[in-house]
Write an enzyme that holds these catalytic residues in place. Sequence first.
Site, PDB file in Angstrom:
ATOM      1  N   GLY A  38      -5.039   9.262   4.175  1.00  0.00           N
ATOM      2  CA  GLY A  38      -4.976   7.863   4.579  1.00  0.00           C
ATOM      3  C   GLY A  38      -4.445   7.795   6.006  1.00  0.00           C
ATOM      4  O   GLY A  38      -4.491   8.785   6.756  1.00  0.00           O
ATOM      5  N   ALA A  40      -1.380   7.705   7.087  1.00  0.00           N
ATOM      6  CA  ALA A  40      -0.272   8.648   7.305  1.00  0.00           C
ATOM      7  C   ALA A  40      -0.815  10.043   7.560  1.00  0.00           C
ATOM      8  O   ALA A  40      -0.449  10.703   8.549  1.00  0.00           O
ATOM      9  CB  ALA A  40       0.667   8.640   6.100  1.00  0.00           C
ATOM     10  N   GLU A 138       2.709 -13.943  10.107  1.00  0.00           N
ATOM     11  CA  GLU A 138       2.620 -13.818   8.649  1.00  0.00           C
ATOM     12  C   GLU A 138       3.934 -14.267   8.032  1.00  0.00           C
ATOM     13  O   GLU A 138       4.972 -14.289   8.707  1.00  0.00           O
ATOM     14  CB  GLU A 138       2.322 -12.365   8.251  1.00  0.00           C
ATOM     15  N   HIS A 255       1.091  -8.232  -5.526  1.00  0.00           N
ATOM     16  CA  HIS A 255       0.466  -9.229  -4.648  1.00  0.00           C
ATOM     17  C   HIS A 255       0.081 -10.418  -5.509  1.00  0.00           C
ATOM     18  O   HIS A 255      -0.538 -10.251  -6.563  1.00  0.00           O
ATOM     19  CB  HIS A 255      -0.764  -8.651  -3.946  1.00  0.00           C
ATOM     20  N   ARG A 301       6.454 -13.568  -1.231  1.00  0.00           N
ATOM     21  CA  ARG A 301       5.401 -12.994  -2.065  1.00  0.00           C
ATOM     22  C   ARG A 301       5.827 -12.876  -3.536  1.00  0.00           C
ATOM     23  O   ARG A 301       5.060 -13.191  -4.442  1.00  0.00           O
ATOM     24  CB  ARG A 301       5.076 -11.610  -1.504  1.00  0.00           C
ATOM     25  N   HIS A 360       0.483  -3.826  -5.985  1.00  0.00           N
ATOM     26  CA  HIS A 360      -0.092  -3.751  -4.640  1.00  0.00           C
ATOM     27  C   HIS A 360       0.550  -2.676  -3.781  1.00  0.00           C
ATOM     28  O   HIS A 360      -0.128  -1.984  -3.030  1.00  0.00           O
ATOM     29  CB  HIS A 360       0.094  -5.119  -3.989  1.00  0.00           C
ATOM     30  N   GLU A 384       3.139   5.701   2.065  1.00  0.00           N
ATOM     31  CA  GLU A 384       3.606   4.926   0.906  1.00  0.00           C
ATOM     32  C   GLU A 384       4.270   5.798  -0.153  1.00  0.00           C
ATOM     33  O   GLU A 384       5.113   5.307  -0.911  1.00  0.00           O
ATOM     34  CB  GLU A 384       2.424   4.143   0.308  1.00  0.00           C
ATOM     35  N   ARG A 395       8.814  -5.285   0.430  1.00  0.00           N
ATOM     36  CA  ARG A 395       8.268  -4.930   1.746  1.00  0.00           C
ATOM     37  C   ARG A 395       7.903  -6.180   2.545  1.00  0.00           C
ATOM     38  O   ARG A 395       7.293  -7.113   2.027  1.00  0.00           O
ATOM     39  CB  ARG A 395       7.005  -4.087   1.536  1.00  0.00           C
TER      40      ARG A 395
HETATM   41  C1  LIG Z   1      -6.036  -4.060  -0.420  1.00  0.00           C
HETATM   42  C2  LIG Z   1      -4.837  -3.660   0.388  1.00  0.00           C
HETATM   43  C3  LIG Z   1      -4.507  -4.354   1.546  1.00  0.00           C
HETATM   44  C4  LIG Z   1      -3.386  -3.982   2.298  1.00  0.00           C
HETATM   45  N1  LIG Z   1      -3.130  -4.628   3.486  1.00  0.00           N
HETATM   46  C5  LIG Z   1      -2.125  -4.168   4.278  1.00  0.00           C
HETATM   47  C6  LIG Z   1      -1.913  -4.712   5.581  1.00  0.00           C
HETATM   48  O1  LIG Z   1      -2.640  -5.589   6.018  1.00  0.00           O
HETATM   49  N2  LIG Z   1      -0.896  -4.216   6.324  1.00  0.00           N
HETATM   50  C7  LIG Z   1      -0.076  -3.220   5.880  1.00  0.00           C
HETATM   51  O2  LIG Z   1       0.834  -2.805   6.605  1.00  0.00           O
HETATM   52  N3  LIG Z   1      -0.261  -2.696   4.661  1.00  0.00           N
HETATM   53  C8  LIG Z   1      -1.276  -3.119   3.861  1.00  0.00           C
HETATM   54  N4  LIG Z   1      -1.466  -2.553   2.638  1.00  0.00           N
HETATM   55  C9  LIG Z   1      -0.644  -1.399   2.268  1.00  0.00           C
HETATM   56  C10 LIG Z   1      -1.112  -0.201   3.099  1.00  0.00           C
HETATM   57  O3  LIG Z   1      -2.507  -0.199   3.141  1.00  0.00           O
HETATM   58  C11 LIG Z   1      -0.625   1.113   2.515  1.00  0.00           C
HETATM   59  O4  LIG Z   1       0.732   1.073   2.220  1.00  0.00           O
HETATM   60  C12 LIG Z   1      -0.867   2.240   3.524  1.00  0.00           C
HETATM   61  O5  LIG Z   1      -2.233   2.231   3.865  1.00  0.00           O
HETATM   62  C13 LIG Z   1      -0.476   3.564   2.937  1.00  0.00           C
HETATM   63  O6  LIG Z   1      -0.980   4.589   3.754  1.00  0.00           O
HETATM   64  P1  LIG Z   1      -0.924   6.058   3.203  1.00  0.00           P
HETATM   65  O7  LIG Z   1      -1.589   6.916   4.214  1.00  0.00           O
HETATM   66  O8  LIG Z   1       0.446   6.363   2.774  1.00  0.00           O
HETATM   67  O9  LIG Z   1      -1.787   5.991   1.844  1.00  0.00           O
HETATM   68  P2  LIG Z   1      -3.345   5.833   1.636  1.00  0.00           P
HETATM   69  O10 LIG Z   1      -4.000   5.160   2.758  1.00  0.00           O
HETATM   70  O11 LIG Z   1      -3.550   5.251   0.276  1.00  0.00           O
HETATM   71  O12 LIG Z   1      -3.873   7.332   1.636  1.00  0.00           O
HETATM   72  C14 LIG Z   1      -3.509   8.232   0.611  1.00  0.00           C
HETATM   73  C15 LIG Z   1      -4.467   9.399   0.626  1.00  0.00           C
HETATM   74  O13 LIG Z   1      -4.046  10.386  -0.320  1.00  0.00           O
HETATM   75  C16 LIG Z   1      -5.132  10.718  -1.178  1.00  0.00           C
HETATM   76  N5  LIG Z   1      -4.558  11.242  -2.414  1.00  0.00           N
HETATM   77  C17 LIG Z   1      -3.998  10.598  -3.467  1.00  0.00           C
HETATM   78  N6  LIG Z   1      -3.580  11.495  -4.385  1.00  0.00           N
HETATM   79  C18 LIG Z   1      -3.877  12.717  -3.887  1.00  0.00           C
HETATM   80  C19 LIG Z   1      -3.697  14.047  -4.357  1.00  0.00           C
HETATM   81  N7  LIG Z   1      -3.119  14.304  -5.541  1.00  0.00           N
HETATM   82  N8  LIG Z   1      -4.118  15.084  -3.594  1.00  0.00           N
HETATM   83  C20 LIG Z   1      -4.720  14.860  -2.389  1.00  0.00           C
HETATM   84  N9  LIG Z   1      -4.912  13.619  -1.878  1.00  0.00           N
HETATM   85  C21 LIG Z   1      -4.493  12.575  -2.634  1.00  0.00           C
HETATM   86  C22 LIG Z   1      -5.926   9.431  -1.250  1.00  0.00           C
HETATM   87  O14 LIG Z   1      -7.247   9.629  -1.733  1.00  0.00           O
HETATM   88  C23 LIG Z   1      -5.881   9.034   0.225  1.00  0.00           C
HETATM   89  O15 LIG Z   1      -6.762   9.840   0.969  1.00  0.00           O
HETATM   90  C24 LIG Z   1      -2.570  -2.919   1.861  1.00  0.00           C
HETATM   91  C25 LIG Z   1      -2.882  -2.247   0.682  1.00  0.00           C
HETATM   92  C26 LIG Z   1      -3.999  -2.599  -0.043  1.00  0.00           C
HETATM   93  C27 LIG Z   1      -4.322  -1.827  -1.294  1.00  0.00           C
END
Ligand SMILES: Cc1cc2nc3c(=O)[nH]c(=O)nc-3n(C[C@H](O)[C@H](O)[C@H](O)COP(=O)(O)OP(=O)(O)OC[C@H]3O[C@@H](n4cnc5c(N)ncnc54)[C@H](O)[C@@H]3O)c2cc1C
Length: 530
Positions: A38, A40, A138, A255, A301, A360, A384, A395
Amino acid sequence: MEESRRGHFLTLSSGSRPEIYTASAPADDARILIVGAGLAGLFLALRLAPRPCTIISPAPLGQAASSAWAQGGLAAALHPEDTPEQHAADTVIAGAGLVDPAIARLIAEDGPTRVRDLIELGVPFDRTPDGQLALSLEAAHSHPRVARVAGDLAGKAIMGALTAAVKAASHIRIIEHARAVGLLQDDNGRIAGAILKDAHGRTSTFTSPETILCTGGSGGLFRVTTNPPQARGDALAMAWSLGAVIADPEFVQFHPTAMDVGLDPSPLATEALRGEGAILVGADGDPFMARYHEQAELAPRDEVARAIHSELSDGRAVFLDTRAALGDQIKDHFPTVFAACMAAGIDPRHDTIPVAPAMHYHMGGILSDTWGLSSLNGLSVCGECASTGAHGANRLASNSLLEAVVMAARIADRLRESDLKHAGDSRGELPADIPEDALQALRRHMAANCGVVRDAPGLTEVLSQIDQLEQQHGPARTLVSARLIAAAALARKESRGGHFRSDYPAPQETPTRTFVSRDRLKTPVLEATS
Ligand SMILES: Cc1cc2nc3c(=O)[nH]c(=O)nc-3n(C[C@H](O)[C@H](O)[C@H](O)COP(=O)(O)OP(=O)(O)OC[C@H]3O[C@@H](n4cnc5c(N)ncnc54)[C@H](O)[C@@H]3O)c2cc1C
């Protein structure tokens, strides 16, 4: 790790009979392992350049990540009248007493620079006619602060730019269609890589001197969620089972307005719609929020989520009415919402949108310090799945994308040039996955008994269901993560932020964090560590 934080320690036990894997790391093994692709994971991989790294994605790169679905955008103090101090102060207030002010400040201070990094990577943030970043206001932010792309397409645009950059980067190796299912640990307790499973169910080991978990949230553990199905709290279970400290797992953000249109996951109707004047109504078309909160639709929220939950529990359906506020403009200003509605057979220019609260965002996660270090040597965490203390009990909207990029940059700065210690021979345990029907049963129990409104009988019931599922299927990752959330929710006898207990509706006087560890204590009792 800092041990001086105020909080509880809570220990859970789990009787495991998993498969055992062993691995030997070659002496020249210096490639960093990033688990999850993702925001991160991708930003971290890019920032590590020129250090070689490998990134694991269960789906084609850029997909199956919450980051790609983000509709609002990324919060940063970029407005001329705004300051990082004010952003940090808003973050602390939103977190209901549990935000670590130092981390809130750090994230707010680094925010503007990280937004500029994203612009350099090609993210086309919206601009005002005179070329400045167009920032939107927001709920709970004291200034316009959210950088967006084409209305509600921020996540898609950010992930599109980063995916292209990662694919073009020579220091990054990409493994698609694989997920981590366990971690490797050497005799000294150092994390030494991961056990991977590919799309055909074949397992392999990947050794690494530093493993970084970036697997996102835990929404998929709940029947109603806005998260992709891959977000099932894998990192929590994998790290906890090797002794990592997990922080505040009970704090989940629901949410208020996921679309209740029979889809799993539920499409999101972004909060910005209410910011633009959309109202919540019953089947009769009457607004009801003023009965629950003086700020009505613009209440925090968690308050809006509980109001909708209360209406639904009393048998009254709830709808979001965007017609008067947005009319035809919804098509261009909120293209994602418009497309999701139309796909579900609802034309929001003429119809109201049925909504319900959905899991959410997970505020809790693997305890992380300000450099992304977990409590286990060789294991870092980002995004996350980590708990830096930035989000507390609730949050602040649009702070999670910000936290992901700020912490990814800090982890990369720490590791880029560092002389990483090589792990010795290592081993890892691999519990079985649970079958699909058992997973769906777990999700129903979590939604029904560990949701927007919780109480002791419901939480005890969900824990007993997890016990039964564990007896049948062993300590699968989903069961371990769900247990962490439910047990900590049962232990927290107060209501605070996203955690509401109908049997303990008031907050306790002194806010305390929860720390959960397999190794700290023998029994699941709480102990103040402050
Ligand atoms: C619909 C929606 C709208 C949102 N809108 C906002 C917003 O406008 N602003 C904001 O700040 N936040 C928003 N959020 C929250 C935000 O999107 C997330 O908190 C943030 O994107 C997390 O990023 P991340 O890289 O930690 O996780 P993610 O983007 O979820 O990426 C996680 C990755 O790990 C992979 N994965 C999972 N398990 C495993 C495993 N066992 N082995 C290998 N890979 C794995 C997944 O497939 C993915 O590739 C929103 C969330 C959602 C669901």
